[in-house]
Each structure stands twice: as structure tokens, then as C-alpha cells.
Design a protein around this motif. Structure first.
Motif, PDB file in Angstrom:
ATOM      1  N   LEU A  57       0.806  -1.224   0.000  1.00  0.00           N
ATOM      2  CA  LEU A  57       0.000   0.000   0.000  1.00  0.00           C
ATOM      3  C   LEU A  57       0.838   1.273   0.000  1.00  0.00           C
ATOM      4  O   LEU A  57       0.307   2.363   0.164  1.00  0.00           O
ATOM      5  CB  LEU A  57      -0.940  -0.005   1.211  1.00  0.00           C
ATOM      6  CG  LEU A  57      -1.950  -1.150   1.259  1.00  0.00           C
ATOM      7  CD1 LEU A  57      -2.748  -1.093   2.543  1.00  0.00           C
ATOM      8  CD2 LEU A  57      -2.853  -1.134   0.052  1.00  0.00           C
ATOM      9  N   ASP A  59       2.208   3.130  -2.264  1.00  0.00           N
ATOM     10  CA  ASP A  59       1.969   4.154  -3.281  1.00  0.00           C
ATOM     11  C   ASP A  59       0.522   4.620  -3.340  1.00  0.00           C
ATOM     12  O   ASP A  59       0.185   5.444  -4.183  1.00  0.00           O
ATOM     13  CB  ASP A  59       2.375   3.628  -4.664  1.00  0.00           C
ATOM     14  CG  ASP A  59       3.872   3.426  -4.779  1.00  0.00           C
ATOM     15  OD1 ASP A  59       4.615   4.159  -4.106  1.00  0.00           O
ATOM     16  OD2 ASP A  59       4.297   2.526  -5.532  1.00  0.00           O
ATOM     17  N   PHE A  60      -0.328   4.108  -2.480  1.00  0.00           N
ATOM     18  CA  PHE A  60      -1.740   4.486  -2.512  1.00  0.00           C
ATOM     19  C   PHE A  60      -1.904   5.875  -1.921  1.00  0.00           C
ATOM     20  O   PHE A  60      -1.507   6.153  -0.797  1.00  0.00           O
ATOM     21  CB  PHE A  60      -2.573   3.470  -1.739  1.00  0.00           C
ATOM     22  CG  PHE A  60      -4.036   3.792  -1.761  1.00  0.00           C
ATOM     23  CD1 PHE A  60      -4.724   3.856  -2.952  1.00  0.00           C
ATOM     24  CD2 PHE A  60      -4.717   4.007  -0.586  1.00  0.00           C
ATOM     25  CE1 PHE A  60      -6.076   4.143  -2.980  1.00  0.00           C
ATOM     26  CE2 PHE A  60      -6.064   4.296  -0.604  1.00  0.00           C
ATOM     27  CZ  PHE A  60      -6.748   4.366  -1.791  1.00  0.00           C
ATOM     28  N   ASP A  73      -5.574   4.341  -8.812  1.00  0.00           N
ATOM     29  CA  ASP A  73      -5.201   2.951  -9.055  1.00  0.00           C
ATOM     30  C   ASP A  73      -5.251   2.097  -7.801  1.00  0.00           C
ATOM     31  O   ASP A  73      -5.240   0.878  -7.886  1.00  0.00           O
ATOM     32  CB  ASP A  73      -3.786   2.886  -9.640  1.00  0.00           C
ATOM     33  CG  ASP A  73      -3.713   3.530 -11.017  1.00  0.00           C
ATOM     34  OD1 ASP A  73      -4.755   3.585 -11.683  1.00  0.00           O
ATOM     35  OD2 ASP A  73      -2.621   3.966 -11.398  1.00  0.00           O
ATOM     36  N   GLY A  74      -5.285   2.698  -6.639  1.00  0.00           N
ATOM     37  CA  GLY A  74      -5.206   1.938  -5.397  1.00  0.00           C
ATOM     38  C   GLY A  74      -6.515   1.388  -4.895  1.00  0.00           C
ATOM     39  O   GLY A  74      -6.527   0.568  -3.982  1.00  0.00           O
ATOM     40  N   MET A  77      -6.836  -2.351  -4.794  1.00  0.00           N
ATOM     41  CA  MET A  77      -6.004  -2.903  -3.731  1.00  0.00           C
ATOM     42  C   MET A  77      -6.664  -2.736  -2.362  1.00  0.00           C
ATOM     43  O   MET A  77      -6.657  -3.650  -1.541  1.00  0.00           O
ATOM     44  CB  MET A  77      -4.631  -2.234  -3.738  1.00  0.00           C
ATOM     45  CG  MET A  77      -3.630  -2.922  -2.843  1.00  0.00           C
ATOM     46  SD  MET A  77      -2.006  -2.180  -2.839  1.00  0.00           S
ATOM     47  CE  MET A  77      -1.703  -1.888  -4.542  1.00  0.00           C
ATOM     48  N   TYR A 105      -8.645  -8.790  -6.524  1.00  0.00           N
ATOM     49  CA  TYR A 105      -7.764  -7.724  -7.011  1.00  0.00           C
ATOM     50  C   TYR A 105      -7.474  -7.913  -8.502  1.00  0.00           C
ATOM     51  O   TYR A 105      -7.578  -6.973  -9.287  1.00  0.00           O
ATOM     52  CB  TYR A 105      -6.458  -7.701  -6.223  1.00  0.00           C
ATOM     53  CG  TYR A 105      -5.462  -6.708  -6.772  1.00  0.00           C
ATOM     54  CD1 TYR A 105      -5.612  -5.351  -6.541  1.00  0.00           C
ATOM     55  CD2 TYR A 105      -4.390  -7.135  -7.550  1.00  0.00           C
ATOM     56  CE1 TYR A 105      -4.714  -4.431  -7.058  1.00  0.00           C
ATOM     57  CE2 TYR A 105      -3.491  -6.231  -8.078  1.00  0.00           C
ATOM     58  CZ  TYR A 105      -3.658  -4.884  -7.823  1.00  0.00           C
ATOM     59  OH  TYR A 105      -2.776  -3.989  -8.353  1.00  0.00           O
TER      60      TYR A 105
END
Length: 115
Positions: A57, A59-60, A73-74, A77, A105
């Protein structure tokens, strides 16, 4: 590379992988009741899982420019992670939780949902 050489290479790799998995258990079998081994067995798996969650996580960014970035994009996830948590709390089956979360996912990413 010839077929016998390739098969030998695969066999050596398989043996090396198996040995690296078995050696710690064989080497520590006599010390299974040692307090350090018990401590590591209790606290290391959750610590490793937490490190993997933080890494996944990292880069979320749900808030981009001060507003909610719902199309980021997260989100697949996050939703898959929530599914893993809910399934694990409900069924207490790590394999089921991981397989369902990974499948959810991958389905969201491949089908372009929330992306």
C-alpha cells in the motif's frame, strides 16, 4: 541447452529449494521449546505480514490535491485488502483469504473496474 542438462538443472534447483525449506526445521528440532524460538514463532509471522501490507500500500494516495481521488489505481487494492480482512475475521482461514483477495484484485485490475 540439451534436455538432460535442463532436467538436471531443474532437479538441482528443486533440491536446493527443498533443502533451504527443511534445514531450519531439522536444525532447530531439538530447540523447539526454547523461549526465543517460541517468541519468534508467535510474533514473526504477523510482523512479516504487516511489512508486506505496508509495502503493497506504499503508493496508494487516496487524497490527491486535497480531494478524494476515487478513480485512483489503489482502490482495487484497498477493496481486495478489505475483502481479505473480512474473510479472515469471518472464516479464520488464511489460504481462503489470500486466494479470494488476490482473485478479487486481479479481476478488478484486469476488467478495469475502479481503475
Amino acid at each position: 541447452m540439451s534436455t538432460p542438462s535442463l532436467l538436471l538443472f531443474i532437479a538441482v534447483c528443486a533440491l536446493a529449494t527443498f533443502a533451504t525449506r527443511v534445514i531450519p526445521f531439522v536444525a532447530l528440532a531439538r530447540h523447539a521449546d526454547h523461549p526465543l524460538i517460541l517468541h519468534l514463532g508467535r510474533y514473526l509471522p504477523p510482523a512479516v505480514m504487516m511489512i508486506l501490507v505496508i509495502y503493497a500500500l506504499r503508493d496508494f494516495r487516496p487524497l490527491l490535491d486535497g480531494r478524494l481521488n476515487a478513480g485512483g489505481d489503489g482502490w482495487p487494492m484497498i477493496l481486495a485488502s478489505l475483502l481479505v480482512v473480512v474473510l479472515h475475521l469471518w472464516r479464520r482461514n488464511a489460504l481462503l483469504s489470500i486466494i479470494a483477495g488476490t482473485g478479487a484484485y486481479m479481476a478488478m485490475v484486469q476488467l478495469g473496474w475502479l481503475g
